[in-house]
Design a protein around this motif. Structure first.
Motif, PDB file in Angstrom:
ATOM      1  N   ARG A  16      -4.696   9.810  -9.314  1.00 35.01           N
ATOM      2  CA  ARG A  16      -3.841   8.659  -9.008  1.00 35.01           C
ATOM      3  C   ARG A  16      -3.509   7.819 -10.240  1.00 35.01           C
ATOM      4  O   ARG A  16      -2.515   7.107 -10.231  1.00 35.01           O
ATOM      5  N   PRO A  31       0.833  -1.207   0.000  1.00 33.98           N
ATOM      6  CA  PRO A  31       0.000   0.000   0.000  1.00 33.98           C
ATOM      7  C   PRO A  31       0.867   1.255   0.000  1.00 33.98           C
ATOM      8  O   PRO A  31       1.901   1.316   0.675  1.00 33.98           O
ATOM      9  N   GLY A  32       0.418   2.225  -0.764  1.00 37.00           N
ATOM     10  CA  GLY A  32       1.167   3.473  -0.873  1.00 37.00           C
ATOM     11  C   GLY A  32       2.170   3.499  -2.003  1.00 37.00           C
ATOM     12  O   GLY A  32       2.686   4.565  -2.359  1.00 37.00           O
ATOM     13  N   SER A  42       0.302  -5.624   2.334  1.00 36.50           N
ATOM     14  CA  SER A  42       1.558  -5.378   3.058  1.00 36.50           C
ATOM     15  C   SER A  42       2.189  -6.690   3.477  1.00 36.50           C
ATOM     16  O   SER A  42       1.572  -7.736   3.472  1.00 36.50           O
ATOM     17  N   ASN A  63      -0.551   5.531  -8.784  1.00 36.36           N
ATOM     18  CA  ASN A  63       0.138   5.998  -7.580  1.00 36.36           C
ATOM     19  C   ASN A  63      -0.732   5.798  -6.345  1.00 36.36           C
ATOM     20  O   ASN A  63      -1.947   5.602  -6.438  1.00 36.36           O
ATOM     21  N   SER A  64      -0.091   5.871  -5.192  1.00 39.11           N
ATOM     22  CA  SER A  64      -0.811   5.765  -3.908  1.00 39.11           C
ATOM     23  C   SER A  64      -1.739   4.559  -3.893  1.00 39.11           C
ATOM     24  O   SER A  64      -2.926   4.665  -3.579  1.00 39.11           O
ATOM     25  N   LEU A  65      -1.175   3.435  -4.228  1.00 40.89           N
ATOM     26  CA  LEU A  65      -1.986   2.215  -4.315  1.00 40.89           C
ATOM     27  C   LEU A  65      -2.598   1.857  -2.971  1.00 40.89           C
ATOM     28  O   LEU A  65      -1.980   2.033  -1.916  1.00 40.89           O
ATOM     29  N   ASN A  66      -3.819   1.356  -3.013  1.00 39.62           N
ATOM     30  CA  ASN A  66      -4.488   0.875  -1.821  1.00 39.62           C
ATOM     31  C   ASN A  66      -5.167  -0.457  -2.123  1.00 39.62           C
ATOM     32  O   ASN A  66      -5.234  -0.894  -3.276  1.00 39.62           O
ATOM     33  N   SER A  69       3.653   2.541  -6.017  1.00 42.78           N
ATOM     34  CA  SER A  69       3.247   2.869  -7.376  1.00 42.78           C
ATOM     35  C   SER A  69       3.515   1.672  -8.284  1.00 42.78           C
ATOM     36  O   SER A  69       4.346   0.819  -7.975  1.00 42.78           O
ATOM     37  N   ASP A 111      -7.459  -1.183  -5.030  1.00 47.45           N
ATOM     38  CA  ASP A 111      -6.920  -1.251  -6.393  1.00 47.45           C
ATOM     39  C   ASP A 111      -6.608  -2.683  -6.806  1.00 47.45           C
ATOM     40  O   ASP A 111      -6.242  -2.931  -7.954  1.00 47.45           O
TER      41      ASP A 111
END
Length: 131
Positions: A66, A13-14, A131, A83-86, A16, A89
């Motif tokens: 994003r 997470p977070g 994560s 960007n800023s993957l969560n 790219s 996604d």
């Protein structure tokens, strides 16, 4: 026209990620192009699309800022930078193309049901955010 996606994988997470879509069998230039994603139990949704008529780009409001789509017609390639993957996604990402003759706007290209008939899909690449 054949489309092959690559670049997916496991990302924290977070982070790219840049996805690539290689086209072969025909030139991409006269085609509208798009990236879609699908998660289990949900319909395939368009996340970024480019019109071949004027180069305009469409992103759903929820994804603006994003996601960045780009095309390199000289290389017959399409890219999607995220960007800023969560976790939301996570899904299978598909590249699609359709002759610009049949697509009026970039937004229309981002409607999955508008791709077929006469359009083309790649086989998809899995993106997992964890994560």
């Amino acid at each position: 026209l054949q489309l092959v996606e690559s670049g997916g994988g496991l990302v924290q997470p977070g982070g790219s990620l840049r996805l690539s879509c290689a086209a072969s069998g025909a030139t991409l230039t006269p085609h509208a192009i798009g990236w879609f994603r699908q998660v289990p139990g949900k319909e395939r949704e368009g996340v970024a699309c480019i019109s071949s008529r004027d180069g305009s780009i469409y992103y759903p409001d929820s994804l603006k800022g994003r996601f960045t789509i780009s095309r390199d017609d000289a290389k017959n390639m399409v890219y999607l930078l995220i960007n800023s993957l969560n976790a939301e996604d996570t899904g299978v990402y598909y590249c699609a193309a359709k002759a610009g003759l049949f697509i009026d706007t970039a937004r229309e290209m981002c409607i999955a049901d508008a791709i077929s008939p006469m359009g083309y899909w790649g086989q998809g690449t899995q993106v997992t955010i964890a994560s």
